[in-house]
Design an enzyme around this catalytic site. Structure first.
Site, PDB file in Angstrom:
ATOM      1  CG  ASP A 167     -14.488 -18.011  -5.276  1.00  0.00           C
ATOM      2  OD1 ASP A 167     -13.747 -18.050  -6.281  1.00  0.00           O
ATOM      3  OD2 ASP A 167     -15.550 -17.368  -5.246  1.00  0.00           O
ATOM      4  CG  ASP A 194     -13.929 -12.038  -7.719  1.00  0.00           C
ATOM      5  OD1 ASP A 194     -12.883 -11.849  -7.077  1.00  0.00           O
ATOM      6  OD2 ASP A 194     -14.017 -11.816  -8.933  1.00  0.00           O
TER       7      ASP A 194
END
Length: 169
Positions: A10, A12
């Site tokens: 991922d 952020d």
């Protein structure tokens, strides 16, 4: 012939600090250990793939072009430190968007749906049995589950320490 192993990351909250819809160069702050973690995974033969929901596009906070430029900047910043990201998949869609073109009730790419992971597996001949995901949200882990790869939750701190522990080093 088996495919390549991959780590789905991922963006952020895992690779970069989640500053709330980051999309400008001044928003870019790598998480501690991000470059070392990616280098470690590269050295072990893993293809590193970013999979990121980017509803800021649908919400009209920034354009798809800005999102792509920011993702490219992250890839360049990591590459400058010897950390190679092999691919980036980003989902700009959201059910409550303001920009008509990006409004979708349940886009197959938007995590917790597995679309980005499944597409990456297809595009890069990835072996799901030798791959895993690192995310910071329940939706990341659910997308991994639906794609048939293990998911691990990163709650902050040093990403390389987390990866070392995960790999049992």
């Amino acid at each position: 012939m088996t495919g390549v192993p991959a780590v789905f990351l991922d963006r952020d909250g895992v690779l970069i600090e989640d500053t709330g819809y980051p999309h400008l160069e001044e928003h870019l702050r790598l998480v501690p250990g991000a470059d070392a973690a990616v280098r470690r995974l590269n050295a072990l033969g893993f293809l590193c793939v970013i999979v990121t929901n980017q509803s800021g596009v649908a919400r009209g906070l920034f354009t798809e072009a800005q999102m792509k430029a920011f993702n490219a900047l992250i890839v360049r910043k990591l590459a400058a430190k010897g950390a190679i990201i092999g691919a980036v998949y980003a989902c700009p869609y959201h059910s409550e968007g303001r920009v008509e073109a990006y409004i979708h009730p349940d886009h197959p790419d938007r995590k917790p749906n597995p679309g980005m992971i499944l597409r990456a597996i297809q595009d890069h001949q990835i072996d799901p049995a030798r791959s895993f995901l690192i995310g910071d949200q329940p939706s990341d882990l659910e997308a991994a589950r639906r794609a048939g790869v293990p998911g691990f939750r990163f709650d902050g701190g040093d990403l390389d320490d987390f990866v070392k522990e995960l790999l049992g080093h």
